[in-house]
Design a protein around this motif. Structure first.
Motif, mmCIF file in Angstrom:
data_model
loop_
_atom_site.group_PDB
_atom_site.id
_atom_site.type_symbol
_atom_site.label_atom_id
_atom_site.label_comp_id
_atom_site.label_asym_id
_atom_site.label_seq_id
_atom_site.Cartn_x
_atom_site.Cartn_y
_atom_site.Cartn_z
ATOM 1 N N PHE A 148 81.657 66.760 116.929
ATOM 2 C CA PHE A 148 81.852 65.619 117.829
ATOM 3 C C PHE A 148 83.260 65.484 118.381
ATOM 4 O O PHE A 148 83.503 64.593 119.197
ATOM 5 C CB PHE A 148 81.496 64.319 117.084
ATOM 6 C CG PHE A 148 80.151 64.331 116.438
ATOM 7 C CD1 PHE A 148 78.984 64.439 117.189
ATOM 8 C CD2 PHE A 148 80.026 64.249 115.058
ATOM 9 C CE1 PHE A 148 77.742 64.451 116.592
ATOM 10 C CE2 PHE A 148 78.780 64.251 114.444
ATOM 11 C CZ PHE A 148 77.635 64.355 115.216
ATOM 12 N N GLY A 149 84.189 66.337 117.959
ATOM 13 C CA GLY A 149 85.572 66.147 118.342
ATOM 14 C C GLY A 149 86.292 65.259 117.352
ATOM 15 O O GLY A 149 85.700 64.702 116.427
ATOM 16 N N ALA A 150 87.592 65.091 117.559
ATOM 17 C CA ALA A 150 88.416 64.424 116.567
ATOM 18 C C ALA A 150 88.093 62.942 116.438
ATOM 19 O O ALA A 150 87.907 62.435 115.328
ATOM 20 C CB ALA A 150 89.897 64.608 116.917
ATOM 21 N N VAL A 151 87.996 62.224 117.554
ATOM 22 C CA VAL A 151 87.880 60.769 117.487
ATOM 23 C C VAL A 151 86.513 60.347 116.953
ATOM 24 O O VAL A 151 86.398 59.643 115.944
ATOM 25 C CB VAL A 151 88.136 60.138 118.869
ATOM 26 C CG1 VAL A 151 87.913 58.633 118.812
ATOM 27 C CG2 VAL A 151 89.557 60.445 119.342
ATOM 28 N N VAL A 152 85.441 60.790 117.619
ATOM 29 C CA VAL A 152 84.091 60.441 117.162
ATOM 30 C C VAL A 152 83.821 61.077 115.802
ATOM 31 O O VAL A 152 83.182 60.472 114.935
ATOM 32 C CB VAL A 152 83.038 60.880 118.190
ATOM 33 C CG1 VAL A 152 81.629 60.608 117.685
ATOM 34 C CG2 VAL A 152 83.264 60.155 119.510
ATOM 35 N N PHE A 176 90.776 66.976 108.336
ATOM 36 C CA PHE A 176 89.734 67.991 108.411
ATOM 37 C C PHE A 176 88.896 67.874 109.684
ATOM 38 O O PHE A 176 88.344 68.877 110.150
ATOM 39 C CB PHE A 176 88.870 67.943 107.149
ATOM 40 C CG PHE A 176 89.563 68.535 105.960
ATOM 41 C CD1 PHE A 176 89.458 69.891 105.688
ATOM 42 C CD2 PHE A 176 90.368 67.768 105.136
ATOM 43 C CE1 PHE A 176 90.120 70.462 104.614
ATOM 44 C CE2 PHE A 176 91.037 68.321 104.058
ATOM 45 C CZ PHE A 176 90.915 69.675 103.800
ATOM 46 N N ALA A 177 88.811 66.680 110.264
ATOM 47 C CA ALA A 177 88.168 66.567 111.575
ATOM 48 C C ALA A 177 89.005 67.278 112.636
ATOM 49 O O ALA A 177 88.462 67.959 113.520
ATOM 50 C CB ALA A 177 87.958 65.102 111.938
ATOM 51 N N LEU A 178 90.316 67.139 112.555
ATOM 52 C CA LEU A 178 91.194 67.868 113.471
ATOM 53 C C LEU A 178 91.073 69.373 113.271
ATOM 54 O O LEU A 178 91.082 70.147 114.238
ATOM 55 C CB LEU A 178 92.645 67.426 113.265
ATOM 56 C CG LEU A 178 93.024 66.067 113.857
ATOM 57 C CD1 LEU A 178 94.360 65.602 113.305
ATOM 58 C CD2 LEU A 178 93.079 66.144 115.376
ATOM 59 N N LEU A 179 90.962 69.797 112.011
ATOM 60 C CA LEU A 179 90.745 71.221 111.750
ATOM 61 C C LEU A 179 89.439 71.701 112.369
ATOM 62 O O LEU A 179 89.368 72.776 112.958
ATOM 63 C CB LEU A 179 90.730 71.487 110.243
ATOM 64 C CG LEU A 179 92.063 71.715 109.544
ATOM 65 C CD1 LEU A 179 91.846 71.885 108.055
ATOM 66 C CD2 LEU A 179 92.763 72.937 110.119
ATOM 67 N N GLY A 180 88.379 70.894 112.204
ATOM 68 C CA GLY A 180 87.096 71.277 112.775
ATOM 69 C C GLY A 180 87.145 71.407 114.275
ATOM 70 O O GLY A 180 86.602 72.349 114.858
ATOM 71 N N LYS A 181 87.808 70.453 114.929
ATOM 72 C CA LYS A 181 87.950 70.556 116.382
ATOM 73 C C LYS A 181 88.819 71.740 116.757
ATOM 74 O O LYS A 181 88.554 72.432 117.749
ATOM 75 C CB LYS A 181 88.552 69.270 116.940
ATOM 76 C CG LYS A 181 88.651 69.291 118.462
ATOM 77 C CD LYS A 181 89.226 68.027 119.028
ATOM 78 C CE LYS A 181 89.293 68.100 120.549
ATOM 79 N NZ LYS A 181 89.889 66.890 121.155
#
Length: 223
Positions: free
Chosen positions: A77-81, A179-184
């Motif tokens: 979903f990207g970093a924010v969502v 980790f969301a930033l890593l995923g994006k």
């Protein structure tokens, strides 16, 4: 004083390893778990977000690392969502494990605390009972530790739910962002996301150490 340089070196080493791991995953073009996200979650709108929320909550409740849930949410979903969906899934999974343990396992915990596991578990239980919010927040900010074990132990220890859950939500946030930033960053050409994730991890660890030392100092003065 001699432990401070060693502690700082460990934090810097952890940050460097995180950044290198993210760069490696991006270079490989894939990461574990991303296939089912590509098939069933991404570009599915509200349905994809709902499915991920439920799957992430169940996974967290049974012991899947919350960092993995955040990574896949950022990828999907990207970093924010991704941060919002991952944090909701983690907190729901935390609540499921907490209330299940309180309803089913409290007697088991009391027997173990009085038995051979007592010396290891009793200090954690006493700390949580004295200050559910502060102790849970400090423990959540560390990147290591067993999320499921803490959920179950807190539930079995008869501490109030809302301070523990509120502290968990707040303590989850820095690493969820990391980790969301890593995923994006794995999905797109996101060098800055990888760098920012390393900085956030260092801040999270440092804050966790500060809170834990402050809590221990307060207990010592109280005694």
């Amino acid at each position: 004083m001699s432990t401070k340089p060693a502690g700082l070196a460990k934090i810097l080493l952890m940050v460097a390893g995180l950044a290198l791991g993210g760069l490696l995953l991006r270079a490989l073009g894939a990461a574990p778990g991303t296939e089912w996200v590509d098939l069933y979650i991404r570009d599915q709108g509200l349905l994809g977000e709902t499915l991920f929320l439920l799957a992430g909550a169940l996974a967290t409740a049974v012991g899947v690392p919350r960092q993995a849930v955040a990574f896949l949410a950022g990828y999907a979903f990207g970093a924010v969502v991704g941060v919002g969906v991952a944090l909701a899934a983690q907190l729901l999974g935390c609540a499921l494990a907490f209330f299940w343990a309180g309803a089913v396992g409290r007697g088991w915990a009391e027997r173990r605390l009085a038995g051979r596991f007592g010396p290891h578990l009793r200090p954690v239980v006493e700390t949580l009972r004295e200050n559910p919010f502060g102790a849970a927040l400090a423990l959540r900010l560390f990147p290591v530790g067993n999320n499921l074990a803490l959920n179950l132990l807190a539930g079995m220890s008869a501490i109030p739910a809302w301070p523990f859950l509120a502290a968990s939500a707040l303590g989850y946030l820095p690493q969820t962002m990391v980790f969301a930033l890593l995923g994006k960053g794995v999905r797109v050409d996101g060098i800055w996301q990888l760098a920012l994730s390393g900085v956030l991890l260092a801040v999270s660890v440092g804050l966790g150490l500060w809170l834990m030392r402050r809590h221990r100092a307060g207990r010592a003065l109280g005694n």
